[in-house]
Design an enzyme around this catalytic site. Structure first.
Site, short mmCIF file in Angstrom:
data_model
loop_
_atom_site.label_atom_id
_atom_site.label_comp_id
_atom_site.label_asym_id
_atom_site.label_seq_id
_atom_site.Cartn_x
_atom_site.Cartn_y
_atom_site.Cartn_z
N GLU A 79 0.84 -1.20 0.00
CA GLU A 79 0.00 0.00 0.00
C GLU A 79 0.87 1.25 0.00
O GLU A 79 2.06 1.19 0.33
CB GLU A 79 -0.89 0.02 1.25
N LYS A 116 2.47 4.66 1.32
CA LYS A 116 2.87 5.22 2.63
C LYS A 116 2.65 6.72 2.56
O LYS A 116 3.41 7.44 1.93
CB LYS A 116 4.33 4.88 2.93
N ASP A 174 2.36 10.67 3.51
CA ASP A 174 3.17 11.62 4.26
C ASP A 174 2.22 12.53 5.02
O ASP A 174 1.93 13.66 4.60
CB ASP A 174 4.06 12.42 3.30
N TYR A 185 -6.16 2.44 6.73
CA TYR A 185 -5.50 1.26 6.17
C TYR A 185 -5.35 0.11 7.18
O TYR A 185 -4.80 -0.93 6.85
CB TYR A 185 -4.13 1.62 5.62
N LYS A 187 11.22 3.09 1.74
CA LYS A 187 11.32 4.55 1.62
C LYS A 187 11.87 4.90 0.24
O LYS A 187 12.91 4.39 -0.18
CB LYS A 187 12.25 5.12 2.70
N CYS A 211 32.17 42.53 -2.28
CA CYS A 211 30.97 42.30 -1.46
C CYS A 211 29.75 42.88 -2.17
O CYS A 211 29.79 44.02 -2.64
CB CYS A 211 31.15 42.96 -0.09
N CYS A 229 28.56 46.14 0.48
CA CYS A 229 29.40 47.32 0.71
C CYS A 229 30.46 47.51 -0.37
O CYS A 229 31.19 48.51 -0.37
CB CYS A 229 30.07 47.24 2.08
N CYS A 243 33.78 39.01 3.55
CA CYS A 243 33.84 40.46 3.52
C CYS A 243 34.43 40.86 4.87
O CYS A 243 33.85 40.58 5.92
CB CYS A 243 32.44 41.07 3.36
N CYS A 266 30.37 46.88 7.10
CA CYS A 266 29.46 46.41 6.05
C CYS A 266 28.05 46.35 6.62
O CYS A 266 27.81 45.67 7.63
CB CYS A 266 29.89 45.04 5.55
#
Length: 664
Positions: free
Chosen positions: A109, A111, A113, A218, A306, A400, A403, A418, A423
């Site tokens: 069957e 599974k 979630d 189930y 799984k 950066c 800055c 940086c 900054c």
């Protein structure tokens, strides 16, 4: 016909029509006729309050608000399943069953979630719905579950009936919910499972009514009491009683047949209207199930395959850079939005320049992405055979993004930094970190407020947090800043001065000093002055600190501006000392412990208790883990612990153990 008889007739009719509509997808009356009968029932029930029935179909449209959920002990434990991950492990599972059961059949069957749930009926009436909880004790969430239209409130069987299954949020409902959240400027839900769990555990059943959850059933817990002999028969019996049963299952006689069906479902997975994360394999014969029994953790007659992490393709639209509080530059992938494992993904971290180069990622590439551990979006690779010829190799920026200072890549480091202390991005991130819950825990000074106050030039340094009171009158003139709100904010800032020294050390953002290291340093030196005076050798000799972290600590306190910051915080009255803790021996002493799942107590409190009892906390499960403490909805960490046969402790057992330690 008396009005009492008419009420009884209407209730049965409406329940029958609900099953036709929500379960069989074959309504025999129009929506208008259904609504007309419902209004007639409501009018008669209002006229005869003495005939109130909590299971009446009319009660599905009247939400209520509870103060909390009652704990319920399961008559028989709701077990988790062991996991298998490949064809060979399925073959081993089947071979083990075949040794004990002649010619076994298996029911395979989906599974789901979602959120595991148990429904109990007596005398043909719905009694309660209970979450799985820790397997032994769950929570009564009947008010919310009754809002799910496909769940029958009456069944024909008068004897006790318990069915188990999964409450989930259909993909369509999830999309509509997040669209609404976005419209209301509220946080989006990460995936349908989280949304379903949050909805079921909401104290207001009006929320459950609006979010349109559904459920599949189930497992007929007491099927053998009714002469039912197999899982296949029990699925059919539940369907006949009016429960929504998924007909997408298959009876298989060999590992090869099981694997074929699993592969078939894996190919259809993305097109299903609900999320599944694997397939469940159960021995069909119920008497044989009972004879095989259970282990301490899982039934021997069933297991769950799984699915591997779902991989999808999308386009890499851009690579942007973000600046952290330490100045570390993190490249991020901007992706054409795509659904992966139940979530719409539009971004993923690329970690550093080396990763981009190693995977040869170019803006415009078609890339494969998945969710590492089914949680974190990750770019796996670029598809070179689909690359357009004109796409250029990505060159990591030299400046950066905020800055525009020149970026530095230190020797032996994979990241760019940086190093401009002024900054704006570094300043904002450092303040966000300082005010965070695990640091100075300044309630109502969240990320957005810090950014806003920085934009208004009220917060430009950490010191400015404790100068904010000087701008009170100006803040009161700003839109969205009421007298009550500003007073609360300033009071919370003042309250933060009492936080333990460990919180302050963590909040300062010293490179390589995380929460655990900050606690170790505070407990060892007991004052800021002692720590600042410590030599590099003294620091590196401390367990879990080491020479690299010691070097970082000394470098931080050598900086004049950091010394001036500490002096300022002292003058403001921040706590610069740590109370010496006498650590007593306990069950947890020297054990490597992992916390997982939703805990009833605040996680920080649980961590603090464990540390005070001598535990060594870890963030992930490995062979070196001594104990996993789990709460509700525990996921991959709990599964891995079971796989490695690591000792487990529920939150309830944890609370009993610490109560025992306190008495000692």
């Amino acid at each position: 016909m008396t009005e009492e008889k008419r009420i009884e007739q209407l209730r049965k009719q409406l329940e029958k029509y609900a099953i036709e509509y929500y379960i069989n997808d074959a309504p025999s009356v129009s929506d208008q006729e259904y609504d007309r009968l419902m209004q007639e029932l409501i009018a008669l029930e209002e006229k005869h309050p003495e005939l109130y029935d909590p299971n009446s179909p009319s009660q599905r449209i009247i939400g209520s608000v509870l103060k909390g959920f009652e704990k319920v002990v399961h008559a028989q434990r709701m077990l988790s399943l062991s996991n298998v991950f490949n064809k060979e492990e399925i073959e081993d599972f089947v071979a083990r069953i075949q040794k004990q059961v002649p010619n076994p059949e298996f029911v395979v069957e989906c599974k789901y979630d979602g959120l595991a749930m148990s429904l109990l009926y007596e005398h043909g009436r719905f009694v309660r719905a209970v979450t799985r909880g820790d397997g032994s004790v769950g929570e009564d969430v009947s008010n919310n579950v009754k809002m799910i239209q496909s769940i029958p409130l009456y069944i024909e069987e008068k004897g006790p009936v318990e069915v188990r299954g999964e409450v989930y949020m259909p993909k369509k409902s999830f999309e509509l919910l997040n669209e609404l959240q976005e419209t209301l400027h509220l946080p989006l839900f990460a995936n349908p499972r989280n949304a379903a769990a949050g909805t079921i555990r909401n104290l207001d059943s009006n929320i459950a009514k609006k979010r349109k959850l559904d459920a599949y059933w189930y497992y007929f817990q007491n099927a053998m009491d009714y002469g039912i002999k197999s899982q296949q028969e029990s699925l059919e019996a539940m369907k006949q009683l009016g429960f929504r049963v998924n007909e997408t299952y298959r009876v298989c006689k060999s590992a090869e047949e099981i694997w074929t069906f699993i592969q078939e479902m894996a190919s259809k997975r993305s097109a299903l209207p609900y999320e599944i994360d694997g397939m469940v394999i159960k021995l069909n014969d119920l008497a044989a199930q009972r004879s095989l029994g259970i282990t301490a953790k899982a039934p021997r007659y069933a297991t769950a395959y799984k699915f591997p992490a779902e991989e999808v393709t999308t386009r890499l639209l851009d690579i942007t850079l973000s600046v952290g509080r330490t100045g570390r530059i993190t490249p991020n992938a901007v992706l054409e939005p795509v659904r992966v494992a139940g979530t719409l993904v539009s971004a993923a971290t690329l970690h550093n320049e080396d990763m981009i180069r190693q995977k040869d990622l170019r803006i415009g590439d078609i890339v494969v992405i998945h969710k590492a551990g089914d949680i974190i979006p990750e770019v796996v690779e670029s598809l070179k055979d689909r690359r357009e010829k004109e796409l250029e190799e990505y060159k990591f920026p030299k400046h950066c993004p905020v800055c525009h200072s020149k970026l530095v890549r230190l020797e032996g480091e994979a990241e760019h930094f940086c190093i401009n202390p002024d900054c704006p991005a570094r300043i904002v991130e450092s303040m966000i970190h300082f005010a965070s819950r695990e640091a100075m825990d300044i309630d109502s000074l969240g990320d957005k407020k810090i950014i806003q106050l920085h934009d208004w030039h009220y917060l430009n340094t950490l010191e400015d947090i404790y100068r904010l009171h000087q701008h009170k009158e100006e803040l009161l003139e700003r839109k969205g800043y009421s007298q009550k709100g500003v007073d609360k904010l300033l009071a919370n800032i003042e309250e933060s001065k009492k936080r333990p020294l460990a919180n302050l050390l963590f909040g300062l953002g010293i490179r390589l000093v995380g929460k655990k290291a900050a606690t170790i340093l505070a407990d060892h030196f007991l004052s800021m002055d002692n720590l600042m005076a410590a030599s590099e050798e003294e620091l590196s000799a401390i367990k879990f600190i080491g020479p690299i972290t010691a070097q970082s600590i000394k470098a931080y306190f050598k900086e004049k501006e950091n010394q001036e910051l500490i002096d300022f915080l002292k003058r403001e009255g921040l706590n610069m000392e740590q109370e010496e803790r006498v650590q007593k021996e306990s069950f947890f002493t020297a054990k490597k412990v992992v916390l997982t799942g939703k805990l009833a107590m605040p996680r920080n409190e649980a961590k603090a208790i464990l540390e005070s009892l001598g535990a060594d906390l870890a963030g992930s499960v490995s062979k070196k883990t001594d104990l996993v403490i789990y709460g509700e909805d525990a996921g991959s960490k709990l599964a891995k612990a079971r796989e490695l046969e690591i000792p487990l402790m529920s939150e309830e057992q944890f609370l009993k153990e610490i109560e025992h330690d306190e008495k000692d």
